[in-house]
Design an enzyme around this catalytic site. Sequence first.
Site, PDB file in Angstrom:
ATOM      1  CD  GLN A  49      -2.940   0.845   2.433  1.00 25.01           C
ATOM      2  OE1 GLN A  49      -2.550   0.280   3.448  1.00 25.01           O
ATOM      3  NE2 GLN A  49      -4.156   1.322   2.306  1.00 25.01           N
ATOM      4  CG  ASP A  72      -6.409   7.362  -0.948  1.00 23.88           C
ATOM      5  OD1 ASP A  72      -6.814   7.396   0.220  1.00 23.88           O
ATOM      6  OD2 ASP A  72      -6.811   6.513  -1.769  1.00 23.88           O
ATOM      7  CG  ASP A  73      -3.130   1.981  -2.527  1.00 24.85           C
ATOM      8  OD1 ASP A  73      -3.844   2.036  -3.547  1.00 24.85           O
ATOM      9  OD2 ASP A  73      -2.633   0.920  -2.119  1.00 24.85           O
ATOM     10  CB  THR A  74      -8.464   3.412  -0.043  1.00 24.20           C
ATOM     11  OG1 THR A  74      -8.112   4.725   0.394  1.00 24.20           O
ATOM     12  CG2 THR A  74      -9.572   2.880   0.848  1.00 24.20           C
TER      13      THR A  74
END
Length: 199
Positions: A49, A72-74
């Site tokens: 991530q 962002d990494d979700t």
Amino acid sequence: MIKRLVMASNNSAKTREIQRVFKVFGMPVVNYRELIDTKQFPAETTLDQYANALGKAQFIQQFLPNENILADDTGAYFEAFPDRFGLTTARELKTLGLASIREENEYLLNLYTPTMDRHAYLEALLVLVTPTGDVISSTGRGGVALARSERGDYSIGFDRLFEAENGKTFAEMLMPERIIYSHRGRAAKKILQELKHDD
């Protein structure tokens, strides 16, 4: 003093959500596409991530070296499906050919039987790369369970499915309340605290 953040994303819905989150904290966010032409991001990993978010931020910083670049990494995590989803949730749902966000939510809901464990959460990792090359990151986890049906009119998508500790879905909360419980709200608060500390 940082006056704005530039979002490294081609996802307009994600950008709007992050803009709304940071607006509550008094920090403007613009998408990089407001400043330069659209770019094709490098391929993301399925396991790292931090590398995903950092890679997006550093990629855009090449073109906007004087800006503070946010990425962002979700991922979405479901207790009932430990070997599915996570960081690949969006890609997995996309490959199913579902036509809308509503269909994606219905697909997830239909995976469950009445007795299955509904514990679930969203995790956002934010990475900020400054013009001097410094990297600041924060992680926020939001949600404790998957609702049995969509609820709420203040947001769309997964916000209508994930219930927080207060029993409401994110879409049942206005933004000033939502940022207290949501994955991105919690991550944003942390990263802004780090920025203030570094100043």
